[in-house]
Design an enzyme around this catalytic site. Structure first.
Site, mmCIF file in Angstrom:
data_model
loop_
_atom_site.group_PDB
_atom_site.id
_atom_site.type_symbol
_atom_site.label_atom_id
_atom_site.label_comp_id
_atom_site.label_asym_id
_atom_site.label_seq_id
_atom_site.Cartn_x
_atom_site.Cartn_y
_atom_site.Cartn_z
ATOM 1 C CE1 TYR A 22 21.366 -7.740 29.074
ATOM 2 C CE2 TYR A 22 23.672 -8.239 29.496
ATOM 3 C CZ TYR A 22 22.698 -7.356 29.070
ATOM 4 O OH TYR A 22 23.037 -6.102 28.645
ATOM 5 C CE LYS B 187 25.734 -4.425 10.456
ATOM 6 N NZ LYS B 187 26.139 -3.038 10.150
ATOM 7 C CG ASP C 47 28.219 -7.513 20.996
ATOM 8 O OD1 ASP C 47 27.460 -7.940 20.097
ATOM 9 O OD2 ASP C 47 28.572 -6.328 21.081
#
Length: 221
Positions: free
Chosen positions: A197, A124, A120
């Protein structure tokens, strides 16, 4: 990405022999649990488990432990393990836990390699400490890795990769190798096992980035 909750996931995990429920009690005793002294490699944020299951089948003399925070995702890894393709694997276990707690689960020097795959990005800035390649997490890895242990990280996210390269240095670790285009790097791509992925993003034309880092000698004392 919003994860779909699977109501029976927790029950399946509790009942499955390969899912460790008392992980903190295994600290310092993982070799006993596996019944051998083979090296222990872990993957943090293993997703549906394809990468680790492939490795476990390919390298039976290495013990693998997959760590996943979400039970609904871990359930998919257990379903794969129970499939005919991976029938009979005894060198793999799974834990549903937060990666921040790994030093409560593994003893100093108990782990020889840590895999981080498509983690992940926590984009931010205020969440930077949560990234699995932050210096805060490298400090956690330092508490469980063997003296010659390594961390291997793959991603298609260039900002996260650039951040990770900086964090290796800030954490006082050594950057052993890195590439910005793994699949076109004949040296680093040799023996590469792709994650789900990785297959998806590379098929879209996204270059895959990879780094390998180890602790500096003073950290191993």
């Amino acid at each position: 990405m919003r994860l779909r909750n699977i109501p029976h996931a927790d029950d399946v995990i509790l009942a499955h022999a390969a899912a460790i429920k008392n992980e903190t009690e295994q600290k310092g005793n993982w070799h006993t649990l596996f019944g051998n002294n083979h090296p222990i490699h872990i993957e943090i944020g293993m997703g549906k488990g394809q990468f680790l299951l492939t490795l476990a089948k390919k390298y039976p003399t290495i013990n693998y432990i997959g760590i996943e925070r979400y039970s609904s995702v871990l359930l998919r890894a257990l379903e794969k393990l129970d499939s005919e393709e991976y029938e009979g694997l005894t060198n793999i276990r799974f834990i549903c836990m937060d990666a921040a707690d790994i030093s409560e689960v593994f003893e100093k020097g108990e782990v020889e390699k840590i895999y981080l795959n498509f983690s992940d990005p926590w984009p931010k800035a205020r969440h930077a400490r949560r990234r699995l390649t932050s210096k805060e997490f490298f400090a956690r890895y330092n508490r469980v890795l063997a003296a010659d242990g390594t961390v291997e990280f793959k991603t298609d996210n260039r900002p996260l990769f650039d951040f990770s390269l900086e964090q290796v240095a800030e954490a006082g670790w050594t950057l052993n190798a890195h590439t910005f285009d793994l699949h076109h790097d004949p040296v680093m791509n040799e023996g590469n096992v792709m994650t789900e992925y990785e297959q998806k993003f590379s098929s879209m034309g996204n270059p895959i980035h990879k780094l390998i880092a180890s602790r500096s000698s003073f950290q191993c004392i």
